[in-house]
Enzyme design. Structure first.
Site, PDB file in Angstrom:
ATOM      1  N   ARG A 131      -1.020  -1.861  -6.703  1.00 29.71           N
ATOM      2  CA  ARG A 131      -1.628  -2.926  -6.154  1.00 29.71           C
ATOM      3  C   ARG A 131      -2.903  -4.458  -7.186  1.00 29.71           C
ATOM      4  O   ARG A 131      -2.000  -5.335  -6.766  1.00 29.71           O
ATOM      5  CB  ARG A 131      -2.414  -2.922  -4.572  1.00 29.71           C
TER       6      ARG A 131
ATOM      7  N   ARG B 287       0.647  -1.364   0.064  1.00 27.18           N
ATOM      8  CA  ARG B 287      -0.223  -0.269   0.122  1.00 27.18           C
ATOM      9  C   ARG B 287       0.963   1.105  -0.423  1.00 27.18           C
ATOM     10  O   ARG B 287       1.956   1.271   0.280  1.00 27.18           O
ATOM     11  CB  ARG B 287      -0.302   0.517   1.392  1.00 27.18           C
TER      12      ARG B 287
ATOM     13  N   TYR C 132      -9.818 -10.475  -6.796  1.00 24.52           N
ATOM     14  CA  TYR C 132      -9.092 -10.636  -7.985  1.00 24.52           C
ATOM     15  C   TYR C 132      -8.918 -11.615  -9.050  1.00 24.52           C
ATOM     16  O   TYR C 132      -9.052 -11.947  -9.898  1.00 24.52           O
ATOM     17  CB  TYR C 132      -7.267 -10.683  -7.776  1.00 24.52           C
TER      18      TYR C 132
ATOM     19  N   HIS D 171      -3.461  -9.689   3.475  1.00 23.05           N
ATOM     20  CA  HIS D 171      -5.061  -9.614   3.912  1.00 23.05           C
ATOM     21  C   HIS D 171      -5.137 -10.613   5.017  1.00 23.05           C
ATOM     22  O   HIS D 171      -4.427 -11.609   5.110  1.00 23.05           O
ATOM     23  CB  HIS D 171      -5.911 -10.356   2.603  1.00 23.05           C
TER      24      HIS D 171
ATOM     25  N   HIS E 133      -2.452   2.481  -5.575  1.00 26.70           N
ATOM     26  CA  HIS E 133      -4.088   1.542  -5.282  1.00 26.70           C
ATOM     27  C   HIS E 133      -3.813   0.299  -6.761  1.00 26.70           C
ATOM     28  O   HIS E 133      -3.962  -0.730  -6.353  1.00 26.70           O
ATOM     29  CB  HIS E 133      -5.236   2.001  -5.045  1.00 26.70           C
TER      30      HIS E 133
ATOM     31  N   LYS F 146      -1.704  -2.755   8.069  1.00 32.89           N
ATOM     32  CA  LYS F 146      -2.323  -2.174   8.728  1.00 32.89           C
ATOM     33  C   LYS F 146      -2.393  -2.798  10.383  1.00 32.89           C
ATOM     34  O   LYS F 146      -1.830  -4.122  10.140  1.00 32.89           O
ATOM     35  CB  LYS F 146      -3.318  -2.496   8.415  1.00 32.89           C
TER      36      LYS F 146
END
Length: 295
Positions: free
Chosen positions: A241, A144, A273, A264, A238, A168
């Site tokens: 990504r 990110r 995806y 994730h 993004h 994150k």
């Protein structure tokens, strides 16, 4: 309670600064709504009908379902915290459902467009070297833009060919890289150090004054690069990504491996995806099969 909640999600839940800021903004919007429509009652006194009226108000203002649902997520977290602290007996979010939103196919840059990207300027050109390293780091690792801005020089291990990324909620992950990316990084560092020998910023990527790079700077760098090579509508960091993940999946990579590379927590976040892969297969079928649509 609001300040206590924000402190809780920042220190105990370890939400990212951007998430904390978004939750703060959403809850302030709800507070303003209560001030304007319900005589400024306390957040803890809100009821389910008030929440539903707030949803209607957001829709009347033209907010998309995705934005409304993000606000509802902030409210759910806040009222769960209030329950935990004993400030309310039940949450007003009971019975409040998220709004339906269309399944968006993740936008990505086609491989033939990525191949058009080139950096042929003088090796002493700081801005060009920075643009190259920003692009290559995002495309070759799928990190990110916030993770990119937080990178330190020592996060890149030239011996093991890996990058340590702080994602994150301060979750670390290790991403493998190749020698080509190492070469790009080393070239950039050499030019950066010559340009800003006395800088205070310890981050890998710096701005035009040797300070911390802003999200806007990263956006502009990527937007300008993609503007030259592709016609896709979105040209943001993004998108790279999404491109990283889609190209891996189209190349035969296991989706669970891609999940780990992207950081994730849920496989469901990575499965968006697969839609891109299906669209690619449709295109191949249309061009290759005797009865395909493009025949």
């Amino acid at each position: 309670m609001l300040e206590n909640f924000l402190r809780y999600i920042q220190t105990e839940k370890r939400y990212s600064p951007l998430t904390v800021e978004a939750y703060h903004r959403d809850l302030e919007c709800f507070t303003t709504y209560l001030d304007e429509n319900y005589d400024g009652i306390d957040l803890c006194a809100a009821t389910t009908p008030i929440i539903r009226s707030f949803i209607m108000n957001m829709k009347e203002k033209g907010l998309e379902n995705r934005s409304v649902n993000r606000t509802l997520s902030a409210l759910r977290s806040f009222y769960r915290f209030c329950l935990r602290e004993g400030k309310i007996d039940k949450t007003p979010m009971n019975g409040v459902k998220s709004l339906k939103q269309p399944k968006n196919i993740a936008k990505f840059v086609p491989e033939q467009d990525i191949e058009k990207v080139s950096f042929n300027a003088d090796e002493d050109d700081f801005k060009m070297c920075r643009a190259e390293v920003v692009f290559e780091l995002l495309y070759q690792t799928g990190m990110r833009q916030a993770e990119l801005r937080g990178l330190k020089d020592y996060d890149i291990d030239t011996e093991s060919l890996t990058i340590k990324v702080l994602g994150k909620r301060n979750k670390e992950r290790i991403i493998p890289i190749g020698n080509r990316l190492i070469d790009v990084v080393e070239k950039y560092k050499k030019v950066r150090d010559a340009q800003y020998p006395n800088r205070q910023c310890v981050n890998l990527i710096v701005d035009d004054k040797g300070g911390e790079a802003s999200p806007y700077l990263i956006y502009i760098i990527i937007h300008n690069i993609l503007e030259e090579v592709t016609t896709i509508s979105r040209k943001s960091p993004h998108v790279l990504r999404h491109t990283f993940a889609t190209h891996l999946l189209n190349g035969g990579a296991d989706i669970r491996a891609i999940q780990k590379l992207l950081g994730h927590s849920s496989l469901g976040s990575t499965q968006i995806y697969t839609h891109n892969t299906i669209e690619t297969l449709k295109d191949i079928y249309g061009r290759a099969h005797p009865l395909g649509d493009e025949k």
